[in-house]
Design a protein around this motif. Structure first.
Motif, PDB file in Angstrom:
ATOM      1  N   GLU A  15       0.921  -1.138   0.065  1.00  0.00           N
ATOM      2  CA  GLU A  15      -0.067  -0.028  -0.122  1.00  0.00           C
ATOM      3  C   GLU A  15       0.892   1.288   0.144  1.00  0.00           C
ATOM      4  OE1 GLU A  15      -2.714  -0.266   3.272  1.00  0.00           O
ATOM      5  OE2 GLU A  15      -3.918  -1.962   2.463  1.00  0.00           O
ATOM      6  N   ALA A  71       0.755   7.514  -1.208  1.00  0.00           N
ATOM      7  CA  ALA A  71       0.118   8.476  -2.182  1.00  0.00           C
ATOM      8  C   ALA A  71      -0.989   8.100  -3.090  1.00  0.00           C
ATOM      9  CB  ALA A  71       1.382   8.650  -3.406  1.00  0.00           C
ATOM     10  N   VAL A  72      -1.250   6.731  -2.916  1.00  0.00           N
ATOM     11  CA  VAL A  72      -2.610   6.189  -3.533  1.00  0.00           C
ATOM     12  C   VAL A  72      -3.312   5.396  -2.682  1.00  0.00           C
ATOM     13  CG1 VAL A  72      -2.960   4.848  -5.695  1.00  0.00           C
ATOM     14  CG2 VAL A  72      -0.816   5.668  -5.510  1.00  0.00           C
ATOM     15  N   ALA A  78      -5.472   1.790  -2.906  1.00  0.00           N
ATOM     16  CA  ALA A  78      -4.815   0.727  -3.877  1.00  0.00           C
ATOM     17  C   ALA A  78      -4.084  -0.249  -3.515  1.00  0.00           C
ATOM     18  CB  ALA A  78      -4.417   1.387  -4.995  1.00  0.00           C
ATOM     19  N   TYR A 128      -1.039  -3.056  -4.452  1.00  0.00           N
ATOM     20  CA  TYR A 128       0.101  -3.380  -5.402  1.00  0.00           C
ATOM     21  C   TYR A 128       0.623  -4.665  -4.938  1.00  0.00           C
ATOM     22  CZ  TYR A 128      -0.292   1.474  -6.935  1.00  0.00           C
ATOM     23  OH  TYR A 128      -0.292   2.625  -7.578  1.00  0.00           O
ATOM     24  N   PHE A 187      -7.393  -0.632  -7.561  1.00  0.00           N
ATOM     25  CA  PHE A 187      -8.211  -0.017  -6.422  1.00  0.00           C
ATOM     26  C   PHE A 187      -9.447  -1.098  -6.051  1.00  0.00           C
ATOM     27  CE2 PHE A 187      -6.853   3.953  -8.798  1.00  0.00           C
ATOM     28  CZ  PHE A 187      -6.434   4.441  -7.567  1.00  0.00           C
ATOM     29  N   ALA A 226      -4.362   0.880 -10.936  1.00  0.00           N
ATOM     30  CA  ALA A 226      -4.117   1.930  -9.909  1.00  0.00           C
ATOM     31  C   ALA A 226      -2.837   2.730 -10.693  1.00  0.00           C
ATOM     32  CB  ALA A 226      -3.413   1.538  -8.643  1.00  0.00           C
ATOM     33  N   PRO A 227      -2.465   3.770 -10.529  1.00  0.00           N
ATOM     34  CA  PRO A 227      -1.427   4.407 -11.143  1.00  0.00           C
ATOM     35  C   PRO A 227       0.138   3.895 -10.931  1.00  0.00           C
ATOM     36  CG  PRO A 227      -2.033   5.877  -9.770  1.00  0.00           C
ATOM     37  CD  PRO A 227      -3.176   4.889  -9.402  1.00  0.00           C
ATOM     38  N   PRO A 270       3.459   3.925  -9.615  1.00  0.00           N
ATOM     39  CA  PRO A 270       4.328   4.969  -8.705  1.00  0.00           C
ATOM     40  C   PRO A 270       5.572   5.432  -9.286  1.00  0.00           C
ATOM     41  CG  PRO A 270       3.758   2.531  -7.676  1.00  0.00           C
ATOM     42  CD  PRO A 270       3.399   2.628  -9.149  1.00  0.00           C
TER      43      PRO A 270
END
Length: 457
Positions: free
Chosen positions: A322, A325-326, A329, A331, A363, A369-370, A372
């Motif tokens: 986790e 910044a997101v 979301a 990862y 998400f 999700a974008p 990083p």
């Protein structure tokens, strides 16, 4: 008594060996049944996102940005030209080094050792010629400047003439001995000069090698004035000192001969640091950061795992990540390496570096999700142990006493203290490897207040 990490705290007042208790069970005691359930143990650690590779490109010499081919955030290919630096100083040094290499004289060849060879005597007419041969020998001997050598040679001639008178038929052998004596004396005279010549040749060869090395270093510096990307990545332009001085530590590093291509990749000051932004026409000092190329084709994650958990982490261990910044979301991650060099924390604890490969993120609604950026903070949760169908009890049933893990079992005679061996330990459920069987009833609420033999609900 202490509580195992990850298990909700249970305040253990004491464990008294009481039997035959007939009082009513306290109202805060609750029982549960040992069953089977999947148990997953997770280790949580702070982490930082990193790039596959980063290279800081610096100016090899003092000069001016002649042309800048990229902008902040541009993606470049390997070998692509990022900037060209004009440096008259570096060009002049190259010319001087090349001239010095050309003028370096070659090593002096060794001196040729002189040699004298007397012709064989004609024994058939020696009556008339012997005297002329010996006269010739004496004449040749007197040409040698070294007095000692000359004296030795004349003595040899006298000895040869005396032997000739006594044994004319051995004249050929005497001539050979005379030749050996002459050349031996000459060899002694020139041996000292030969050693000096050899030493001078070695010095001159070393001087020429040094001149060639200086020329190569100057060529490397001039070549590095064309700044190229060492690999594909994203460009971050740096800031320069303005070319007015040595540029601090960067300047000192840049003064290394030919070091433009070999300077260490110290962290770039980036666009937010002090100094003048890199642009066409801006002066630069040796060692100034021109650009930083970051390869973001594969992101990594650097985590610090506490010493109490690091032995559970193996190469290939899966993780969920986790990022601050997101929010919302998650990862994927996978351990690629576990370090062995400890890091001491501010509180006195010890942790170990663990490297992970960072995968894609999604998400909660399933959308992607974008990606990083390097340097972002994260929390990695590593799945260190899993048991899909474990003999399990709620974590609240476990009481730790020293090195032992204890469970209170509901037996016919009341509460029975049972030592168990634990496996995977989840937040709510723990695996019991030995000490309990499926179907047994255990205390899952108020275990800290139970006594041996106490009546249970």
């Amino acid at each position: 008594m202490t509580i195992r990490r990850g298990i909700p705290p249970l305040l253990v007042v004491s464990l008294l060996a009481l039997s035959g208790c007939t009082s009513d069970p306290p109202a805060n005691i609750g029982l549960g049944e040992v069953g089977r359930a999947p148990v997953t143990e997770v280790v949580e650690a702070p982490a930082t996102v990193g790039a596959r590779a980063t290279a800081t490109l610096r100016s090899p010499a003092q000069g001016t940005i002649a042309k800048l081919y990229v902008r902040e955030g541009d993606r470049v290919k390997k070998g692509e030209v990022l900037a060209r630096i004009r440096s008259p100083q570096a060009e002049a040094q190259l010319q001087q080094a090349r001239q010095a290499a050309r003028l370096a004289s070659p090593a002096t060849p060794s001196l040729v050792r002189p040699s004298v060879r007397l012709a064989s005597f004609d024994t058939r007419a020696f009556d008339a010629k012997v005297s002329r041969h010996f006269a010739t020998a004496r004449k040749e001997a007197k040409k040698i400047r070294d007095a000692q050598a000359r004296k030795q040679l004349l003595s040899a001639i006298d000895l040869a003439q005396a032997q000739h008178r006594a044994q004319t038929r051995a004249l050929a052998t005497i001539t050979a001995q005379l030749n050996r004596s002459i050349n031996g004396v000459l060899s002694g005279v020139t041996s000292g000069l030969g050693g000096l010549t050899s030493s001078m040749a070695s010095l001159q060869a070393a001087s020429k090698s040094q001149a060639r090395a200086a020329a190569k270093a100057a060529e490397s510096t001039v070549k590095a004035l064309t700044v190229k990307a060492p690999f594909a990545g994203v460009v971050t332009l740096g800031r320069v000192s303005g070319g007015g001085g040595s540029g601090g530590l960067d300047g000192l590093l840049g003064q290394i001969p030919g070091g433009g291509a070999q300077l260490p990749s110290l962290p770039s000051t980036g666009s937010g640091g002090g100094g003048t932004p890199v642009a066409t026409g801006v002066p630069v000092s040796a060692g100034d950061t021109i650009a930083t190329v970051t390869d973001v084709s594969a992101l990594t994650l650097a985590a610090d795992i506490d010493e109490t958990d690091v032995l559970l982490v193996k190469k290939g261990t899966r993780a969920t990540v986790e990022l601050d910044a997101v929010p919302g979301a998650g990862y994927t991650g996978r351990v690629t390496g576990v370090g062995v060099t400890p890091k001491e924390g501010t509180t006195g604890g010890v942790s170990y570096p663990v490297q992970l490969a960072l995968g894609p993120g999604t998400f909660d609604d399933g959308t992607r999700a974008p990606t990083p950026k390097p340097g972002m903070s994260a929390v990695a949760r590593l799945t260190v142990r899993e048991s899909p169908s474990a003999v399990s009890v709620p974590a609240s049933a476990i009481v730790s006493s020293g090195r032992e893990s204890v469970v209170w079992v509901a037996a016919s005679g009341g509460a029975e203290r049972r030592v168990v061996k634990l496996g995977a330990q989840g937040d709510a459920v723990v695996e019991v490897l030995s000490g309990l069987s499926v179907g047994e009833r255990v205390v899952v609420k108020g275990a800290d207040s139970v006594r041996q033999g106490q009546r249970l609900p």
